[in-house]
Write a protein that holds these residues in place. Structure first.
Motif, PDB file in Angstrom:
ATOM      1  N   GLU A 225       0.836  -1.188   0.000  1.00  0.00           N
ATOM      2  CA  GLU A 225       0.000   0.000   0.000  1.00  0.00           C
ATOM      3  C   GLU A 225       0.873   1.240   0.000  1.00  0.00           C
ATOM      4  O   GLU A 225       1.985   1.238   0.531  1.00  0.00           O
ATOM      5  CB  GLU A 225      -0.887   0.013   1.252  1.00  0.00           C
ATOM      6  CG  GLU A 225      -2.026  -0.975   1.203  1.00  0.00           C
ATOM      7  CD  GLU A 225      -3.033  -0.638   0.122  1.00  0.00           C
ATOM      8  OE1 GLU A 225      -3.453   0.526   0.058  1.00  0.00           O
ATOM      9  OE2 GLU A 225      -3.378  -1.525  -0.663  1.00  0.00           O
TER      10      GLU A 225
ATOM     11  N   ALA B 154      -2.882  10.005   0.775  1.00  0.00           N
ATOM     12  CA  ALA B 154      -2.421   9.250   1.931  1.00  0.00           C
ATOM     13  C   ALA B 154      -0.896   9.177   1.952  1.00  0.00           C
ATOM     14  O   ALA B 154      -0.257   9.353   2.998  1.00  0.00           O
ATOM     15  CB  ALA B 154      -3.017   7.844   1.917  1.00  0.00           C
TER      16      ALA B 154
ATOM     17  N   ARG C 250     -10.718   7.541   3.260  1.00  0.00           N
ATOM     18  CA  ARG C 250      -9.320   7.116   3.209  1.00  0.00           C
ATOM     19  C   ARG C 250      -8.382   8.287   3.508  1.00  0.00           C
ATOM     20  O   ARG C 250      -7.375   8.119   4.206  1.00  0.00           O
ATOM     21  CB  ARG C 250      -9.005   6.525   1.836  1.00  0.00           C
ATOM     22  CG  ARG C 250      -7.625   5.877   1.790  1.00  0.00           C
ATOM     23  CD  ARG C 250      -7.432   5.103   0.512  1.00  0.00           C
ATOM     24  NE  ARG C 250      -6.101   4.506   0.454  1.00  0.00           N
ATOM     25  CZ  ARG C 250      -5.631   3.839  -0.581  1.00  0.00           C
ATOM     26  NH1 ARG C 250      -6.376   3.657  -1.656  1.00  0.00           N
ATOM     27  NH2 ARG C 250      -4.409   3.340  -0.559  1.00  0.00           N
TER      28      ARG C 250
ATOM     29  N   GLU D  77      -8.519   8.852   7.228  1.00  0.00           N
ATOM     30  CA  GLU D  77      -7.703   7.876   7.940  1.00  0.00           C
ATOM     31  C   GLU D  77      -6.231   8.246   7.874  1.00  0.00           C
ATOM     32  O   GLU D  77      -5.505   8.153   8.869  1.00  0.00           O
ATOM     33  CB  GLU D  77      -7.929   6.484   7.352  1.00  0.00           C
ATOM     34  CG  GLU D  77      -7.130   5.385   8.030  1.00  0.00           C
ATOM     35  CD  GLU D  77      -7.329   4.023   7.373  1.00  0.00           C
ATOM     36  OE1 GLU D  77      -6.577   3.104   7.729  1.00  0.00           O
ATOM     37  OE2 GLU D  77      -8.216   3.896   6.506  1.00  0.00           O
TER      38      GLU D  77
END
Length: 203
Positions: free
Chosen positions: A7, A68, A123, A126
Motif C-alpha cells: 500500500e 495518503a 481514506r 484515515e
C-alpha cells in the motif's frame, strides 16, 4: 523498474523509485493547493511530475491513495520535537512549529486542502488521523519528560496536552481566520502548560 509492492506509504523506495515518488508527491501537493481534492487528477499529477501515467496509476491507483502517501511523506519530513529542558520551552517550541507550518506559503494551504478532503473522503481522513497520531506521539515525549521532572501531576495524559497546544491554532486556520503568529503560539502553549499543571489532563 518503478513497481513497488504494498500500500502507498508502507514502503520506503530507493534510487529512481524514490526520485519518482518525490516528484509525484511534490506535484500532487501543488495540484491540491491549486485545485483542491475534487480537482485532483492522477493524469494531471503525472504530467506535472513529468512521469508516465502508468507509473502513477500503478503506484498509487487512486487520488485518495496519493493523498495518503503525501501525508506519510509530510510526517516523515516534519521536524523532530525539541528538548529545551522545560515544559514551557518545549510546548512553546511545538506551538511555534505549528504556526510556522500553517503560515508557510505552501504548507498552510496544503494542510487546509487536506483537512477539507478528509471531511468527505474516508481514506484521506484515515491518513490524516495517522499523520497527527505520529506527530502527537513524538511530541508527547516532552510531557512525559516534564512529568518525570516533577513539573506535572502524576497521570497527566501527554497526548491531551499536545492536542491542547495545537487545537486553537488550527481553529484560527480553519474556522475563525484570525491571525497566526508567535504571540498566538506562545499564548496557546502557556494555556496548555497552565492547564496541565492544574491537573486538567490527569487521566
Amino acid at each position: 523498474m518503478d513497481a513497488v509492492d504494498g500500500e502507498p506509504g508502507t514502503v520506503r523506495p530507493g534510487g529512481r523509485t524514490a526520485r519518482v515518488r518525490e516528484s509525484v508527491l511534490r506535484a500532487a501537493g501543488d495540484a491540491l493547493v491549486e485545485q483542491g481534492f475534487d480537482g485532483l487528477d492522477l493524469a494531471d499529477v503525472a504530467r506535472r511530475a513529468e512521469v508516465g501515467k502508468t507509473t502513477v496509476y500503478r503506484r498509487w491507483s487512486t487520488t485518495a491513495g496519493l493523498v495518503a502517501d503525501l501525508l506519510t511523506d509530510m510526517a516523515e519530513q516534519s521536524e523532530p520535537r525539541s528538548d529545551t529542558g522545560s515544559l514551557d520551552g518545549d510546548l512553546r517550541a511545538n506551538a511555534r512549529l505549528v504556526v510556522r507550518t500553517l503560515t508557510d506559503a505552501r504548507q498552510g494551504p496544503l494542510f487546509a486542502a487536506v483537512v477539507a478532503a478528509a471531511t468527505c473522503d474516508p481514506r484521506t481522513a484515515e491518513a490524516l488521523h495517522r499523520f497527527y497520531a505520529v506527530r502527537i506521539e513524538e511530541w508527547a515525549g516532552c510531557v512525559d519528560a516534564a512529568a518525570g521532572r516533577g513539573e506535572l501531576p502524576p497521570g497527566t495524559d501527554p497526548h491531551e496536552v499536545i492536542r491542547a497546544v495545537s487545537a486553537p491554532l488550527y481553529y484560527r486556520l480553519l474556522a475563525s481566520g484570525d491571525p497566526l503568529d508567535e504571540t498566538v503560539a506562545d499564548r496557546a502553549a502557556a494555556a496548555a502548560a497552565a492547564a496541565a499543571r492544574a491537573g486538567v489532563y490527569v487521566s
